[in-house]
Motif scaffolding. Structure first.
Motif, short mmCIF file in Angstrom:
data_model
loop_
_atom_site.label_atom_id
_atom_site.label_comp_id
_atom_site.label_asym_id
_atom_site.label_seq_id
_atom_site.Cartn_x
_atom_site.Cartn_y
_atom_site.Cartn_z
N PRO A 183 -34.37 -31.88 -25.90
CA PRO A 183 -35.02 -30.70 -25.55
C PRO A 183 -34.34 -29.47 -25.91
O PRO A 183 -33.06 -29.57 -26.06
CB PRO A 183 -35.19 -31.09 -23.95
CG PRO A 183 -34.39 -32.13 -23.71
CD PRO A 183 -33.93 -32.81 -24.89
N ASN A 184 -35.04 -28.26 -25.83
CA ASN A 184 -34.57 -27.09 -26.09
C ASN A 184 -33.31 -26.80 -25.13
O ASN A 184 -33.48 -27.12 -23.83
CB ASN A 184 -35.44 -25.87 -25.86
CG ASN A 184 -36.47 -25.89 -27.01
OD1 ASN A 184 -37.72 -25.77 -26.82
ND2 ASN A 184 -36.22 -26.21 -28.33
N GLY A 185 -32.23 -26.30 -25.53
CA GLY A 185 -31.38 -25.90 -24.40
C GLY A 185 -30.29 -27.08 -23.99
O GLY A 185 -29.36 -26.84 -23.28
N LYS A 231 -27.49 -28.97 -28.62
CA LYS A 231 -27.38 -29.76 -29.93
C LYS A 231 -26.72 -28.65 -31.00
O LYS A 231 -25.66 -29.12 -31.55
CB LYS A 231 -28.84 -30.08 -30.44
CG LYS A 231 -29.76 -30.91 -29.64
CD LYS A 231 -30.97 -31.15 -29.99
CE LYS A 231 -31.81 -30.17 -30.28
NZ LYS A 231 -32.20 -29.32 -28.92
N TYR A 282 -16.45 -21.82 -28.60
CA TYR A 282 -17.02 -23.16 -28.56
C TYR A 282 -15.61 -24.01 -27.82
O TYR A 282 -15.05 -24.53 -29.03
CB TYR A 282 -17.91 -23.87 -29.24
CG TYR A 282 -19.21 -23.01 -29.43
CD1 TYR A 282 -20.44 -23.61 -28.48
CD2 TYR A 282 -19.20 -21.73 -30.06
CE1 TYR A 282 -21.51 -22.63 -28.58
CE2 TYR A 282 -20.37 -21.03 -30.05
CZ TYR A 282 -21.50 -21.60 -29.43
OH TYR A 282 -22.63 -20.85 -29.37
N GLU A 318 -31.99 -28.26 -37.61
CA GLU A 318 -33.27 -28.10 -37.68
C GLU A 318 -33.39 -27.52 -39.07
O GLU A 318 -34.20 -26.29 -39.24
CB GLU A 318 -33.83 -26.80 -36.53
CG GLU A 318 -33.54 -27.52 -35.26
CD GLU A 318 -34.29 -26.71 -34.11
OE1 GLU A 318 -35.29 -25.70 -34.39
OE2 GLU A 318 -34.07 -27.08 -32.97
N1 LIG Z 1 -22.66 -18.20 -27.32
C1 LIG Z 1 -23.36 -18.86 -26.10
N2 LIG Z 1 -23.38 -17.90 -25.09
C2 LIG Z 1 -24.02 -18.27 -23.93
N3 LIG Z 1 -24.55 -19.35 -23.82
C3 LIG Z 1 -24.76 -20.27 -24.93
C4 LIG Z 1 -24.12 -19.83 -26.05
N4 LIG Z 1 -24.32 -20.92 -26.91
C5 LIG Z 1 -25.17 -21.57 -26.31
N5 LIG Z 1 -25.42 -21.19 -24.99
C6 LIG Z 1 -26.30 -21.92 -23.99
O1 LIG Z 1 -25.99 -23.31 -24.09
C7 LIG Z 1 -27.18 -23.97 -23.93
C8 LIG Z 1 -27.27 -24.93 -25.31
O2 LIG Z 1 -27.62 -24.16 -26.26
P1 LIG Z 1 -28.05 -24.75 -27.69
O3 LIG Z 1 -28.24 -23.76 -28.81
O4 LIG Z 1 -26.73 -25.74 -28.10
O5 LIG Z 1 -29.21 -25.67 -27.42
P2 LIG Z 1 -30.18 -26.60 -28.58
O6 LIG Z 1 -29.98 -28.00 -28.01
O7 LIG Z 1 -29.51 -26.43 -29.77
O8 LIG Z 1 -31.48 -25.91 -28.30
P3 LIG Z 1 -32.82 -25.55 -29.32
O9 LIG Z 1 -33.17 -26.80 -29.45
O10 LIG Z 1 -33.61 -24.68 -28.54
O11 LIG Z 1 -32.08 -25.20 -30.60
C9 LIG Z 1 -28.03 -23.11 -23.63
O12 LIG Z 1 -28.29 -22.92 -22.40
C10 LIG Z 1 -27.76 -21.85 -24.27
O13 LIG Z 1 -28.17 -20.66 -23.52
#
Ligand SMILES: Nc1ncnc2c1ncn2[C@@H]1O[C@H](COP(=O)(O)OP(=O)(O)OP(=O)(O)O)[C@@H](O)[C@H]1O
Ligand SMILES: [Mg+2]
Lengths: 412, 252
Positions: B39-41, B44, B57, B175
């Motif tokens: 899922p989003n967030g 990944k 990170y 993606e």
């Molecule tokens: N630089 C950052 N500063 C603050 N929060 C972050 C940062 N990078 C990621 N996050 C938070 O970490 C969580 C994971 O984000 P991430 O982008 O890794 O998700 P994702 O699985 O790739 O989502 P999506 O499918 O929407 O691309 C989210 O809640 C995001 O807001």
């Protein structure tokens, strides 16, 4: 006036000719009356020249470093070349296109015909280093382009000092473009990495009706050099002046432009790209006087500032009471590398006319971490990535240069 | 058995104070394609940044071993030269830096690291043109600034082009399918399939089964809340597409 070891007693060519002596004496008197600039002087507020004034720089007495490119038009050269070697003009025998006249300053002083162009584009009282320059009036070039002549070969003036240390060089050039004339001039300054000297140069430039000058200035000098330049201009009806300036600094470097827009539709554009490293100071000061209606000016500078660098950008736009419908813009964009750098940005608008368009702006930023990550994540070393990004910042200025050969020279 | 290409053990990582990767373990062998859906967030993209060493990170515990070496000891550029490649979900625009200049620096940095001769401009341009051509990239694009004014699809093609040039041993494609039209999806997938061999591996991050019908994965992971919650074969992706995440999240 406070004493300065920059002022020496030397014998100059034609000191026995009253009219020449009078010119030098005028400059000297002015310097003694008004003195060298201090930080109290509004125009020099951020650039402290104390360390220059206490230096015992010799007046260079014509020592050539022996490495001159003495031909002014080599067969395969893209340019018509002139070379000042350690402050002394090296060739006096020129091969020139029709309608282009180049006269070494001593000859010009001797003949007297063009003397009216000396100390005429600026006010000595306001330019102490130009006074110092005027006291020693001897080295320089007078370039006159006749009416209607469009010169398609650019002139390249090299100022090199690769051997001499601890000298002062005072060079005074005059450029006159008669009606409908066109010219490109490239000024290229270079020296050894670590020699220390003062290069004090004045260019007086007169652009008559509908003429066009592209002025390129490339400064790649020693980190211990002092470079003080004044470009003073009078620009007449429909004449255009474009300056492209690139510099990677000097211990103290000042590129000052005193621009007088004297008639309708006169235009001046100043584009600067510069890098300043640790313990160096780079000052770009421009004063544009819009003296009559419908004149335009544009100043755009981009800077890369390293840790411990200092940059000064002063841009004054003065619009006289009658100079309606004039346009004056200025913009400075700085990019900081990691660490501390000092930037003194002083825009000044002095507007006495209605219905004018003026703007000024400044922005500063750091290297974008996302961009840096992207480049390094492709295997590019961090310092190379930083250089790519800073070059890109300055590249916006270089890309304005149409002539590819000249543009290549700008990359620092 | 040969040593795996990548081993991640009980990885925890934070952004600022926030824990985003919460105990992730994963082993990828040479020759494998892994898909990761979630899922989003879920974290990944964050995982992909941790793998490529992006500042901010921060790994708080666990280990990552790549080709037998500790990946966490390496800088971003060292990882890239060792063969880690990340195709970004959102490629970065760099005004003023020309595409071919950028790619030449990049390729030569990697070649130098591998003890290969650096390419001169002529040979580099030849290679670049031919790679671009096979990915259906307009040569005009090579004259532009990095990602500036590229459409969503062009950006993804450009990421694929970089991968094709650098020939990394481990590619994370975050993606790669987003923003691609149907034809572009085919071209990009073909590009990836052409690069597949016994010595390299891929981690495909995607939301859609469609990509996986073009690039068929060996393993599919479901990633939620900072860790892998289920691993299966390609049928897992089909199941997921039909039922959504709800049933898997409940199981947990
Ligand atoms: N630089 C950052 N500063 C603050 N929060 C972050 C940062 N990078 C990621 N996050 C938070 O970490 C969580 C994971 O984000 P991430 O982008 O890794 O998700 P994702 O699985 O790739 O989502 P999506 O499918 O929407 O691309 C989210 O809640 C995001 O807001
Ligand atoms: Mg993501």
């Amino acid at each position: 006036m406070k004493e300065s070891s920059l002022i020496k007693n030397v014998d100059l060519f034609l000191d026995d000719k009253p009219s020449v002596y009078a010119l030098r004496d005028r400059a000297k008197k002015c310097l003694f009356d008004y003195g060298f600039p201090t930080k109290k002087n509004e125009n020099w507020k951020y650039t402290d020249v104390k360390e220059i004034l206490i230096r015992d720089f010799d007046i260079n007495q014509k020592q050539c470093d022996g490495e001159c490119c003495c031909k002014n038009k080599a067969e395969d050269s893209y340019f018509i070349e002139f070379c000042f070697c350690a402050g002394t003009l090296h060739v006096e025998d020129f091969v020139l296109p029709e309608g282009v006249n180049v006269i070494p300053l001593p000859l010009m002083l001797y003949e007297g015909e063009y003397k009216k162009y000396l100390f005429n584009a600026f006010d000595l009282k306001k330019h102490p280093f130009a006074c110092l320059n005027g006291m020693y009036l001897e080295q320089g070039l007078c370039i006159i382009v006749d009416k209607g002549i469009k010169v398609d070969v650019p002139l390249l003036i090299k100022y090199k000092n690769t051997k001499s240390d601890n000298i002062q060089m005072n060079i005074h050039n005059v450029v006159v473009l008669e009606k409908n004339a066109n010219l490109s001039i490239v000024e290229e300054f270079y020296s050894k990495v670590d020699n220390s000297y003062l290069l004090n140069i004045v260019n007086e430039i007169y652009l008559k009706e509908n003429s066009e000058l592209n002025h390129y200035k490339i400064q790649k000098e020693s980190k211990k050099a002092y470079h003080i330049a004044l470009n003073a201009l009078k620009i007449y009806e429909k004449a255009k002046y474009k300056q492209y300036y690139v510099s990677n600094g000097a211990k103290i470097s000042r590129n000052e432009n005193e621009i007088n827009l004297e008639a309708k539709d006169a235009l001046a554009e100043i584009y600067s790209a510069y890098k300043v490293s640790k313990d160096m100071l780079s000052d770009i000061t421009t004063n544009v006087n819009h003296n009559v209606l419908e004149t335009s000016s544009n100043q755009y500078a981009k800077a890369v500032l390293e840790d411990g660098a200092k940059a000064v950008f002063q841009g004054k736009v003065y619009i006289a009471k009658d100079a309606v419908k004039s346009v004056g813009n200025q913009l400075h964009k700085a990019l900081y590398l990691d660490g501390d750098a000092e930037l003194c940005c002083k825009p000044q608008l002095e507007i006495y006319a209605d219905d004018v368009k003026c703007s000024h702006g400044a922005s500063c930023g750091e290297i974008d971490e996302e961009q840096l990550f992207y480049l390094t994540s492709r295997g590019i070393a961090k310092d190379v990535a930083v250089k790519l990004i800073t070059d890109a910042h300055l590249n916006e200025i270089y890309s304005l240069i149409e002539d590819e050969v000249i543009r290549e020279k700008f990359i620092i | 058995m040969t040593t795996p290409l990548l081993v991640i053990k009980d990885l925890h990582a934070c952004v600022g104070d926030k824990e985003i990767i919460k105990g992730l373990s994963l082993t990828i062998n040479k020759g494998e394609v892994h898909a990761m859906m979630g899922p989003n967030g879920a974290g990944k993209s964050s995982l992909s940044y941790v793998l490529s060493g992006k500042q901010g990170y921060e790994v708080t515990s666990g280990e990552i071993v790549f080709k037998g070496k500790n990946l966490l000891d390496m800088s971003v550029e060292e990882r890239a030269r060792e063969g880690v490649f990340l195709s970004l979900q959102y490629p970065v625009e760099i005004p003023g830096v020309g595409v071919s200049n950028f790619l030449k620096h990049s390729l030569n940095a990697v070649r130098k690291h591998n003890g290969e001769e650096e390419l001169d401009t002529i040979n580099f341009m030849k290679l670049l043109r031919s790679e671009a051509n096979s990915l259906g990239i307009n040569p005009e694009m090579l004259k532009r600034f990095v990602n500036v004014g590229f459409s969503g699809g062009e950006k993804k093609r450009f990421e694929t082009l970089q991968m094709a040039l650098l020939k990394p041993s481990f590619s994370i494609l975050d993606e790669i399918d987003s923003g691609l039209d149907i034809d572009a999806l085919k071209t990009v997938s073909e590009g990836v399939n052409n690069l597949r061999n016994e010595d390299n591996a891929f981690l495909l991050i995607t939301h859609y089964q469609r990509l996986l019908s073009y690039i068929v994965p060996d393993v599919v992971h479901i990633f939620a809340d900072g860790k892998i919650i289920k691993t299966g074969d390609k049928s897992l992706a089909i199941e997921l597409e039909e039922n959504g995440y709800a049933s898997f999240l409940k199981e947990d």
